[in-house]
Design a protein around this motif. Structure first.
Motif, PDB file in Angstrom:
ATOM      1  N   ARG A  96       0.843  -1.206   0.000  1.00  0.00           N
ATOM      2  CA  ARG A  96       0.000   0.000   0.000  1.00  0.00           C
ATOM      3  C   ARG A  96       0.877   1.256   0.000  1.00  0.00           C
ATOM      4  O   ARG A  96       0.625   2.201  -0.738  1.00  0.00           O
ATOM      5  CB  ARG A  96      -0.940  -0.003   1.206  1.00  0.00           C
ATOM      6  CG  ARG A  96      -1.884   1.195   1.222  1.00  0.00           C
ATOM      7  CD  ARG A  96      -2.864   1.184   2.367  1.00  0.00           C
ATOM      8  NE  ARG A  96      -3.867   0.151   2.202  1.00  0.00           N
ATOM      9  CZ  ARG A  96      -3.934  -0.944   2.938  1.00  0.00           C
ATOM     10  NH1 ARG A  96      -3.069  -1.125   3.922  1.00  0.00           N
ATOM     11  NH2 ARG A  96      -4.848  -1.850   2.726  1.00  0.00           N
ATOM     12  N   ARG A 153       2.906  -3.384  10.817  1.00  0.00           N
ATOM     13  CA  ARG A 153       1.484  -3.410  11.180  1.00  0.00           C
ATOM     14  C   ARG A 153       0.658  -2.843  10.032  1.00  0.00           C
ATOM     15  O   ARG A 153       1.059  -1.871   9.391  1.00  0.00           O
ATOM     16  CB  ARG A 153       1.260  -2.579  12.449  1.00  0.00           C
ATOM     17  CG  ARG A 153       2.004  -3.139  13.640  1.00  0.00           C
ATOM     18  CD  ARG A 153       1.957  -2.182  14.796  1.00  0.00           C
ATOM     19  NE  ARG A 153       0.601  -2.039  15.307  1.00  0.00           N
ATOM     20  CZ  ARG A 153       0.201  -1.001  16.031  1.00  0.00           C
ATOM     21  NH1 ARG A 153       1.028  -0.025  16.306  1.00  0.00           N
ATOM     22  NH2 ARG A 153      -1.042  -0.940  16.455  1.00  0.00           N
ATOM     23  N   GLU A 154      -0.482  -3.441   9.811  1.00  0.00           N
ATOM     24  CA  GLU A 154      -1.362  -2.987   8.725  1.00  0.00           C
ATOM     25  C   GLU A 154      -1.688  -1.493   8.893  1.00  0.00           C
ATOM     26  O   GLU A 154      -1.653  -0.736   7.939  1.00  0.00           O
ATOM     27  CB  GLU A 154      -2.645  -3.826   8.746  1.00  0.00           C
ATOM     28  CG  GLU A 154      -3.597  -3.555   7.605  1.00  0.00           C
ATOM     29  CD  GLU A 154      -3.256  -4.271   6.305  1.00  0.00           C
ATOM     30  OE1 GLU A 154      -3.954  -4.029   5.326  1.00  0.00           O
ATOM     31  OE2 GLU A 154      -2.292  -5.048   6.291  1.00  0.00           O
ATOM     32  N   SER A 155      -1.986  -1.101  10.136  1.00  0.00           N
ATOM     33  CA  SER A 155      -2.391   0.288  10.373  1.00  0.00           C
ATOM     34  C   SER A 155      -1.256   1.275  10.095  1.00  0.00           C
ATOM     35  O   SER A 155      -1.495   2.469   9.924  1.00  0.00           O
ATOM     36  CB  SER A 155      -2.890   0.464  11.808  1.00  0.00           C
ATOM     37  OG  SER A 155      -1.883   0.082  12.721  1.00  0.00           O
ATOM     38  N   SER A 203       0.283   1.576   7.487  1.00  0.00           N
ATOM     39  CA  SER A 203       0.283   1.956   6.067  1.00  0.00           C
ATOM     40  C   SER A 203      -0.894   2.860   5.710  1.00  0.00           C
ATOM     41  O   SER A 203      -1.199   3.047   4.545  1.00  0.00           O
ATOM     42  CB  SER A 203       0.223   0.701   5.201  1.00  0.00           C
ATOM     43  OG  SER A 203      -0.983   0.001   5.421  1.00  0.00           O
ATOM     44  N   TYR A 204      -1.560   3.422   6.722  1.00  0.00           N
ATOM     45  CA  TYR A 204      -2.789   4.192   6.462  1.00  0.00           C
ATOM     46  C   TYR A 204      -2.575   5.703   6.413  1.00  0.00           C
ATOM     47  O   TYR A 204      -3.486   6.457   6.720  1.00  0.00           O
ATOM     48  CB  TYR A 204      -3.857   3.871   7.512  1.00  0.00           C
ATOM     49  CG  TYR A 204      -4.361   2.448   7.481  1.00  0.00           C
ATOM     50  CD1 TYR A 204      -4.090   1.611   6.404  1.00  0.00           C
ATOM     51  CD2 TYR A 204      -5.109   1.944   8.528  1.00  0.00           C
ATOM     52  CE1 TYR A 204      -4.546   0.313   6.383  1.00  0.00           C
ATOM     53  CE2 TYR A 204      -5.584   0.637   8.510  1.00  0.00           C
ATOM     54  CZ  TYR A 204      -5.286  -0.167   7.439  1.00  0.00           C
ATOM     55  OH  TYR A 204      -5.757  -1.466   7.416  1.00  0.00           O
ATOM     56  N   TRP A 205      -1.378   6.151   6.076  1.00  0.00           N
ATOM     57  CA  TRP A 205      -1.129   7.596   6.094  1.00  0.00           C
ATOM     58  C   TRP A 205      -1.336   8.257   4.746  1.00  0.00           C
ATOM     59  O   TRP A 205      -1.950   9.310   4.668  1.00  0.00           O
ATOM     60  CB  TRP A 205       0.289   7.875   6.609  1.00  0.00           C
ATOM     61  CG  TRP A 205       0.400   7.617   8.060  1.00  0.00           C
ATOM     62  CD1 TRP A 205       0.880   6.479   8.667  1.00  0.00           C
ATOM     63  CD2 TRP A 205      -0.028   8.472   9.115  1.00  0.00           C
ATOM     64  NE1 TRP A 205       0.788   6.604  10.026  1.00  0.00           N
ATOM     65  CE2 TRP A 205       0.239   7.820  10.337  1.00  0.00           C
ATOM     66  CE3 TRP A 205      -0.600   9.753   9.144  1.00  0.00           C
ATOM     67  CZ2 TRP A 205      -0.055   8.388  11.562  1.00  0.00           C
ATOM     68  CZ3 TRP A 205      -0.891  10.317  10.377  1.00  0.00           C
ATOM     69  CH2 TRP A 205      -0.618   9.630  11.565  1.00  0.00           C
ATOM     70  N   GLY A 206      -0.782   7.648   3.713  1.00  0.00           N
ATOM     71  CA  GLY A 206      -0.869   8.282   2.400  1.00  0.00           C
ATOM     72  C   GLY A 206       0.068   9.468   2.321  1.00  0.00           C
ATOM     73  O   GLY A 206      -0.327  10.599   2.559  1.00  0.00           O
ATOM     74  N   ASP A 227       4.298  10.278  10.387  1.00  0.00           N
ATOM     75  CA  ASP A 227       3.980   9.327   9.316  1.00  0.00           C
ATOM     76  C   ASP A 227       5.216   8.676   8.697  1.00  0.00           C
ATOM     77  O   ASP A 227       5.096   7.903   7.753  1.00  0.00           O
ATOM     78  CB  ASP A 227       3.089   9.965   8.247  1.00  0.00           C
ATOM     79  CG  ASP A 227       3.585  11.317   7.797  1.00  0.00           C
ATOM     80  OD1 ASP A 227       4.809  11.501   7.769  1.00  0.00           O
ATOM     81  OD2 ASP A 227       2.754  12.180   7.470  1.00  0.00           O
ATOM     82  N   ASN A 250       3.259   2.820  14.385  1.00  0.00           N
ATOM     83  CA  ASN A 250       1.985   2.970  13.681  1.00  0.00           C
ATOM     84  C   ASN A 250       2.188   3.734  12.365  1.00  0.00           C
ATOM     85  O   ASN A 250       1.263   4.371  11.872  1.00  0.00           O
ATOM     86  CB  ASN A 250       0.994   3.716  14.574  1.00  0.00           C
ATOM     87  CG  ASN A 250      -0.433   3.246  14.317  1.00  0.00           C
ATOM     88  OD1 ASN A 250      -0.644   2.200  13.709  1.00  0.00           O
ATOM     89  ND2 ASN A 250      -1.404   4.017  14.738  1.00  0.00           N
TER      90      ASN A 250
END
Lengths: 117, 297
Positions: free
Chosen positions: B20, B149-151, B153-156, B255, B285
């Motif tokens: 991602r 951790r999956e979370s 990769s949620y920054w973009g 991030d 994170n």
């Protein structure tokens, strides 16, 4: 005066669904399709609560939340994360709740009522 | 800066976070992404029969098998491929770490992105980065970005970087990378040193004296290198370094964490990334980039 909820999601269907759901329950709604435009809307509309998607085309949810939390006037606005991503409850630890799509509408309304009445 | 990204992936769910981030960087920063997958380890040198990295079964490598694997990867990352103009798949056989390094050298990659482990061994997955990451991070000429951790990769995209320093030689390269990334992408940069007091009982005056010394040293070491760059903060406090790094990153909504690959073990065959970096990779994170060499910073 009815409470105002800002819905931030890039999916038009989700925005419409949440808009109808909140309106039917007596809330006023405003919409944003991306985190980058959402901050201007928060500043002008001063919502009582925000529902936030995580992955969006431009500005993703966590980065919007960071901007929000840096604004002294707005940082206490409660945020509910609504996302299809796995492990999303860890993405924004200070959110008051995290729901995974497809979510239970009754559960969402219950959380909103408990938070802003 | 991130012109060429090498995404090393097994195609397993453990690598979805890394994928991602890699694809998002490609779209956001116009990077070229090579999705690199080692199909299997040859049972004998140059043999066509390999042990598949996913199943462990012996398979014969031919064009049909390779095109099936490629199709599998395209299906796995279908959503990401949809918006990526600059992505290609490269398949190889061999020892994964060696092939990743070889491909990065051949492509002159600016950044290697990979998961911390394949996630097959749950206990190992919780406590240690996998051996492939260990070997790649140790030998790569370019920075290695890892997402565990999956979370994370949620920054973009990156706009808030945390650089952790122990004032080691390697930290100079990590700082250069953090600073040039911050400059290029117009990020905020936090320079952080944790005074390690784990397992010690110290007088509070002594702790605070050491903090003053560390803060002064941080300023003297890094401020002169920043020139006209002003979007930085310096934070120094006591604790267990990896815990404090993860906490600070969470609190400041960081991030990207940038750390020097550091270890006191001088034997390259036995040296690990360094326990602080390992633990931060597993717990953060957000993505963590480890830098060990000055080549690509």
């Amino acid at each position: 005066m009815s409470k105002k909820i800002l819905i931030i999601d890039d999916d038009q269907d989700i925005r419409s669904y949440l808009g109808d759901l909140f309106t039917d329950n007596g809330y006023e709604t405003v919409m944003a399709e991306d985190g980058s435009v959402a901050m201007d809307i928060v500043e002008s509309e001063k919502p009582d609560l925000i529902t936030l998607d995580l992955e969006m085309p431009g500005e993703w949810g966590p980065r919007f939340y960071r901007k929000l939390s840096q604004n002294d006037e707005l940082k206490r606005t409660p945020v509910i994360v609504i996302s299809g991503l796995q492990a999303n409850k860890y993405a924004i630890p200070k959110a008051i709740a995290t729901l995974t799509k497809p979510f239970d509408a009754e559960e969402l309304i219950k959380i909103v009522k408990e938070t802003i009445g | 800066m991130f012109k060429k990204i090498l995404l090393a992936t097994t195609g397993s769910p453990a690598s979805f976070g890394a994928a991602r981030v890699a694809f998002d960087m490609a779209k956001r920063y116009g990077s070229e992404v090579t999705i690199f997958h080692v199909v299997g380890v040859p049972t004998k040198a140059f043999s066509h029969v390999v042990n598949d990295v996913r199943t462990g079964e012996e398979v014969e490598i031919d064009d049909e098998y390779l095109s099936w694997v490629e199709e599998e990867l395209k299906t796995t990352f279908a959503k990401q491929f949809a918006g990526a103009d600059n992505a290609k798949i490269v398949l190889k056989t061999g020892v994964p770490s060696r092939e990743v390094l070889r491909e990065a050298r051949k492509e002159d990659s600016d950044l290697i992105i990979m998961a911390a482990s394949s996630g097959e061994n749950v206990t190992f997955h919780k406590g240690y980065p996998g051996s492939t990451l260990q070997k790649v991070a140790k030998a790569a000429r370019c920075p290695v970005l890892s997402v565990h951790r999956e979370s994370a990769s949620y920054w973009g995209g990156f706009s808030n970087i945390l650089f952790g320093t122990d004032f080691s030689k390697q930290a100079e390269s990590a700082f250069k990378f953090a600073l040039s990334t911050a400059r290029e992408l117009d990020c905020d940069l936090t320079i952080f040193h944790a005074l390690d007091i784990s397992g010690k009982v110290l007088d509070q005056n002594e702790i605070e004296e050491n903090l003053l010394v560390a803060r002064k040293r941080t300023r003297e070491t890094y401020v002169p290198l920043m020139g006209d760059f002003k979007n930085y903060d310096i934070e120094v406090w006591e604790g267990t370094p990896y815990v404090e790094l993860v906490k600070l990153a969470r609190e400041k909504s960081i991030d990207l964490i940038c750390l020097a690959h550091h270890t006191s073990e001088l034997d390259p065959e036995r040296a690990r990334i360094g326990s602080t970096v390992e633990q931060v990779i597993l717990r953060a994170n957000c993505p963590v980039v480890s830098v060990s060499k000055p080549d690509k910073v």
